[in-house]
Write a protein that holds these residues in place. Sequence first.
Motif, PDB file in Angstrom:
ATOM      1  N   TRP A   1       4.505   2.808  -1.862  1.00 12.15           N
ATOM      2  CA  TRP A   1       3.313   3.404  -1.283  1.00 12.15           C
ATOM      3  C   TRP A   1       2.955   4.705  -1.976  1.00 12.15           C
ATOM      4  O   TRP A   1       3.835   5.518  -2.289  1.00 12.15           O
ATOM      5  N   TYR A   2       1.665   4.895  -2.186  1.00 13.12           N
ATOM      6  CA  TYR A   2       1.095   6.160  -2.604  1.00 13.12           C
ATOM      7  C   TYR A   2       0.074   6.556  -1.551  1.00 13.12           C
ATOM      8  O   TYR A   2      -0.353   5.734  -0.739  1.00 13.12           O
TER       9      TYR A   2
ATOM     10  N   ARG B   1      -3.800  11.354  -6.004  1.00 15.47           N
ATOM     11  CA  ARG B   1      -2.934  10.343  -5.424  1.00 15.47           C
ATOM     12  C   ARG B   1      -1.478  10.696  -5.746  1.00 15.47           C
ATOM     13  O   ARG B   1      -1.150  11.070  -6.874  1.00 15.47           O
TER      14      ARG B   1
ATOM     15  N   SER C   1       8.941   4.423  -2.893  1.00 18.99           N
ATOM     16  CA  SER C   1       8.972   3.143  -3.596  1.00 18.99           C
ATOM     17  C   SER C   1      10.369   2.553  -3.497  1.00 18.99           C
ATOM     18  O   SER C   1      11.353   3.279  -3.250  1.00 18.99           O
TER      19      SER C   1
ATOM     20  N   PHE D   1      -1.947   3.677  -0.023  1.00 20.80           N
ATOM     21  CA  PHE D   1      -2.153   2.527  -0.903  1.00 20.80           C
ATOM     22  C   PHE D   1      -0.818   1.867  -1.231  1.00 20.80           C
ATOM     23  O   PHE D   1       0.135   2.546  -1.642  1.00 20.80           O
ATOM     24  N   CYS D   2      -0.791   0.569  -1.088  1.00 22.19           N
ATOM     25  CA  CYS D   2       0.360  -0.207  -1.537  1.00 22.19           C
ATOM     26  C   CYS D   2       0.292  -0.350  -3.057  1.00 22.19           C
ATOM     27  O   CYS D   2      -0.804  -0.526  -3.626  1.00 22.19           O
ATOM     28  N   ASN D   3       1.446  -0.280  -3.690  1.00 25.27           N
ATOM     29  CA  ASN D   3       1.506  -0.318  -5.154  1.00 25.27           C
ATOM     30  C   ASN D   3       2.643  -1.221  -5.605  1.00 25.27           C
ATOM     31  O   ASN D   3       3.723  -1.192  -5.021  1.00 25.27           O
TER      32      ASN D   3
ATOM     33  N   ASP E   1       4.641  -3.071  -9.176  1.00 32.75           N
ATOM     34  CA  ASP E   1       4.850  -3.479 -10.570  1.00 32.75           C
ATOM     35  C   ASP E   1       5.390  -4.890 -10.496  1.00 32.75           C
ATOM     36  O   ASP E   1       6.466  -5.114  -9.918  1.00 32.75           O
TER      37      ASP E   1
ATOM     38  N   LYS F   1       1.768  -3.284 -14.342  1.00 33.55           N
ATOM     39  CA  LYS F   1       2.208  -2.113 -13.607  1.00 33.55           C
ATOM     40  C   LYS F   1       1.032  -1.603 -12.780  1.00 33.55           C
ATOM     41  O   LYS F   1      -0.128  -1.764 -13.156  1.00 33.55           O
ATOM     42  N   ASP F   2       1.359  -0.984 -11.657  1.00 29.85           N
ATOM     43  CA  ASP F   2       0.340  -0.349 -10.815  1.00 29.85           C
ATOM     44  C   ASP F   2      -0.734  -1.326 -10.352  1.00 29.85           C
ATOM     45  O   ASP F   2      -1.930  -1.131 -10.588  1.00 29.85           O
ATOM     46  N   TYR F   3      -0.297  -2.359  -9.679  1.00 30.48           N
ATOM     47  CA  TYR F   3      -1.212  -3.262  -8.985  1.00 30.48           C
ATOM     48  C   TYR F   3      -1.424  -2.644  -7.602  1.00 30.48           C
ATOM     49  O   TYR F   3      -0.452  -2.362  -6.906  1.00 30.48           O
ATOM     50  N   TRP F   4      -2.682  -2.457  -7.196  1.00 27.10           N
ATOM     51  CA  TRP F   4      -2.981  -1.676  -5.990  1.00 27.10           C
ATOM     52  C   TRP F   4      -3.556  -2.523  -4.864  1.00 27.10           C
ATOM     53  O   TRP F   4      -4.304  -3.473  -5.105  1.00 27.10           O
TER      54      TRP F   4
END
Length: 124
Positions: free
Chosen positions: A36-37, A45, A50, A94-96, A98, A111-114
């Motif tokens: 999470w971010y 952000r 994680s 935001f859910c994040n 890889d 990487k960094d699929y949001w």
Amino acid sequence: QVQLQESGGGLVRAGGSLGVSCTVSGSILSITSLGWYREAPGKQRELVASATSGGITNYGDSVKGRFTISRDNAKNTVYLQMNSLKPEDTAVYFCNADLCYFEYGTPVCMKDYWGQGTQVTVSS
């Protein structure tokens, strides 16, 4: 297609608790990191927490000792339990991820699929 579906969030008073979860769906091959971010108005952000598939967790300094991240690899789901919430925790979370997935039968890694984000508001 891969989707990160967030749930939870909402409004809570300072000192209260709240939980959010995120489930990854699609033709998933592997999820290296899931977390999470958050982004507050006027701020960048930042990492909240994680967790790797092997169970290694990482927390932002401002949430250490108050938030707990957990992950269910079988369900491709990550949970964030937020305790002792403060007004400064107010943000869009935001859910994040890889991850690697199949696209037309071919493995693709990103990487960094949001996710779309979920609002958490802490009132004073």
